[in-house]
Write an enzyme that holds these catalytic residues in place. Structure first.
Site, PDB file in Angstrom:
ATOM      1  N   ASN A  97       0.417  -0.813   0.303  1.00  0.00           N
ATOM      2  CA  ASN A  97      -0.181  -0.705  -0.520  1.00  0.00           C
ATOM      3  C   ASN A  97       0.605   1.037  -0.040  1.00  0.00           C
ATOM      4  OD1 ASN A  97      -1.922   1.491   0.390  1.00  0.00           O
ATOM      5  ND2 ASN A  97      -1.870   1.718   2.871  1.00  0.00           N
ATOM      6  N   HIS A 503     -22.074  37.123 -11.276  1.00  0.00           N
ATOM      7  CA  HIS A 503     -20.712  36.976 -11.620  1.00  0.00           C
ATOM      8  C   HIS A 503     -20.235  36.049 -13.235  1.00  0.00           C
ATOM      9  CE1 HIS A 503     -21.141  40.741  -8.992  1.00  0.00           C
ATOM     10  NE2 HIS A 503     -20.837  40.187  -8.178  1.00  0.00           N
TER      11      HIS A 503
END
Ligand code: M6R
Length: 608
Positions: A97, A503
């Site tokens: 891992n 906006h």
């Protein structure tokens, strides 16, 4: 991010490996495999979920009492059979891992020496490197130390050697790993849920310590080959907590655990009705000396940081900003005296958060971790730690961990406000009572809206994209509501400050675009109503989540409405978060998706 398991003992290993992998499948689930040791090593692996591997193993006789297993979240190489772990060489099989960063140069050198690679993974380079070094003198501990000295990156390895049946070796750097000794034998795992059925006591070996597991027990070695002691830890989670308990998914079970988790967490940090952390920095005058708070985390934990920053600024009037952990250390941030860095992490193993923590420590900034998993890397390395006793969170989508992180931050904000002389004890006590008693009750009442929210969710299952809008604290909450929806339902969504829409992003609103409008903050209520009118007049279908008192006070246009059984205070965030989590859950469930294991994701992101 990848789950590794191992067992050696008096019983057949395979069923134990498979049940361990099933408990760790939340860490990665695109392929899985096992290697078993007896006279020879046997490796079986399969692309797809664990069930595909189980299918492949069916009908075999698997009496071996020693083996390792892996469930993968692909980083290097597609999720296909040959990239699944374990990776076998003539002398060993390895599960990994993490990420080997210098794998390309290692692979090139090893291929030149005649090693025949069968995968595109980074892991295989480590397996072949160890194979060669082990071949020199067959000393596993020494060979592992020599190997890891040549590796860059992060790893937790589990290894079995062909000529050492009955033994498993393991080592870690920047990746989680635990080992335990139980009645049946010795276990290796990435995380506690894989062990809960066998023992609650485990070791979390220090970085660079090699572990040897055998039927007789577990030993640890330092890099001189000397046996060293490691601290035995215990977990107070039960096996039941790590099961679905009649719920269809872990996620919904964990949402339903929120009232209790909140109550437990808040009570844990209260004494005589005021925040008390049993920590000299937080309980004493030191808290008053901080001039700035920097909250650093990833994903949902980072969104809890957004809520915390609002509350710290609002109550303590101390500037607070939130940083995305993966950006933090590369941005070369200006840090200095008077800064307090708060790291938030459910798992305590998130690689970016850990890297940010190390960066801040190297600059001499005091660090405080808020973490759910006891003994995890972030918890161990931070100067101070506050645990969130939320119990195990198994679903990839984080829910209860977010709520309790917000609760701990609320308590810190109150404590800081007191330390700064911005809040008297009477007011602080009032807020703490509210947090300890009213908030869990409000969250419980919100859970009763689950059916109503499910009905709304069904209408969203075909949506292509949607917006979450809110102002002030609601804006922070919308980021989390939106993330929850997209990660498990695969519907694109955007969280927007309601005033910012006009906006630019309002151009995306067209007939029937769903807009979830969150309205829990009184002083911006009228502004929110304007934003709702603006999107509705452009055809948006507005689903309003609103507090009871605001619903009574204002005439608000909407298409659907959920009245939250909470009143507008800074602590409304908890009930509102639960409602948005329920919405995301029901949309994903109605779409028939694997809610607990969304595509491309893993619970704990232990690679950068
Ligand atoms: O374990 P951590 O809290 O450090 O994890 C951080 C994120 O990876 C995590 O919150 C992620 O965003 C969740 N899957 C979101 O639900």
């Amino acid at each position: 991010m990848c789950g590794i398991v191992g067992f050696t003992g008096k019983r057949a290993a395979l069923p134990l490996l498979l049940s361990g992998l099933s408990a760790l499948e939340y860490r990665g689930y695109d392929s899985a495999g096992v290697a078993l040791a007896a006279e020879r090593l046997v490796t079986v692996k399969s692309a797809g979920r664990l069930s595909c591997l189980q299918q492949k193993l069916k009908g075999g006789v698997w009496g071996q009492t020693c083996g390792i297993g892996h469930t993968r979240w692909a980083t290097h190489g597609a999720p296909v059979d040959h990239n699944a772990h374990p990776h076998a060489t003539p002398r060993l099989a390895m599960v990994h891992n993490g990420i080997i960063e210098n794998y390309a140069e290692l692979t090139a050198a090893l291929c030149e020496q005649g090693c025949v690679f069968r995968s595109e993974t980074d892991t295989e380079s480590a397996a072949w490197l160890l194979d060669g070094i082990y071949g020199e003198n067959h000393d596993p501990v020494q060979a592992i130390f020599k190997t890891i000295k040549q590796l860059r990156g992060s790893f937790a390895f589990g290894v079995i050697f062909a000529d050492r049946p009955g033994e498993i070796y393991a080592v870690r750097r920047d990746s989680p790993l635990i080992v335990a000794q139980a009645e049946e034998g010795s276990f290796l795992a990435s995380d506690v849920p894989a062990l809960l059925a066998h023992t609650k006591a485990y070791y979390r070996p220090d970085e660079g310590v090699v572990c040897r597991l055998s039927a007789q027990g577990v030993c640890f070695f330092d890099d001189e080959g000397k046996e060293v002691a490691q601290r035995l830890e215990t977990v107070d989670w039960s096996v039941e907590q790590a099961r679905k308990d009649g719920f269809e998914h872990f996620m919904i079970k964990e949402i339903y655990e929120e009232p209790q988790a909140l109550q437990r967490t808040v009570q844990h940090y209260l004494k005589k009705g005021l925040p008390r952390f049993q920590n000299p920095m937080l309980d004493g005058d030191a808290l008053a000396s901080f001039k700035r708070v920097i909250l650093v985390a990833c994903g949902t934990a980072m969104h809890a940081g957004l809520v915390g920053a609002y509350r710290i600024e609002k109550m303590a009037r101390v500037p607070a900003r939130v940083e995305i952990a993966s950006e933090f250390r590369y941005a070369d941030p200006v840090l200095g005296t008077g800064d307090l860095m708060i790291l938030l992490s459910q798992s305590g193993e998130t690689a970016d958060t850990l890297a940010a923590l190390r960066h801040a420590k190297a600059q001499g900034v005091p660090t405080l971790a808020i973490v759910n998993v006891v003994g995890s890397s972030v918890a161990r390395e931070a100067d101070h730690v506050l645990y969130t006793p939320a119990g195990p969170e198994i679903a990839v989508a984080s829910t209860k961990a977010y709520s309790v992180q917000c609760a701990v931050l609320e308590l810190i904000a109150i404590r800081m406000a007191m330390a700064k002389g911005r809040m008297d004890a009477h007011r602080a006590r009032g807020l703490c009572v509210q947090l300890a008693d009213h908030v869990p009750a409000e969250v419980l009442a919100t859970l009763e809206l689950s059916d109503r929210i499910r009905t709304l969710a069904v209408a969203l299952t075909d949506a292509q994209h949607l917006f979450y809008i809110g102002r002030d604290l609601d804006c922070a909450l919308c980021t989390e509501g939106s993330l929850k929806l997209k990660e498990i339902s695969y519907i694109h969504s955007e969280a927007y400050a309601a005033g910012e829409l006009k906006h630019g992003a309002i151009s995306l609103i067209e007939r029937d675009t769903p807009v979830v409008a969150l309205m829990t903050v009184p002083h911006v209520a009228e502004k929110m109503i304007s934003a709702i009118r603006e999107v509705r007049s452009r055809g948006a279908r507005v689903i309003l989540f609103i507090t009871r008192d605001l619903a009574e006070r204002y005439e608000i246009p909407f298409d659907d409405c959920v009245q939250l059984p909470v009143s507008s205070t800074g602590q409304t965030v908890f009930g509102a978060a639960t409602a948005l989590q329920l919405l995301a859950y029901h949309v994903a469930a109605a779409r028939g998706l694997d809610v607990d294991k969304p595509r491309n994701l893993a619970k704990s992101v232990t690679v950068e």
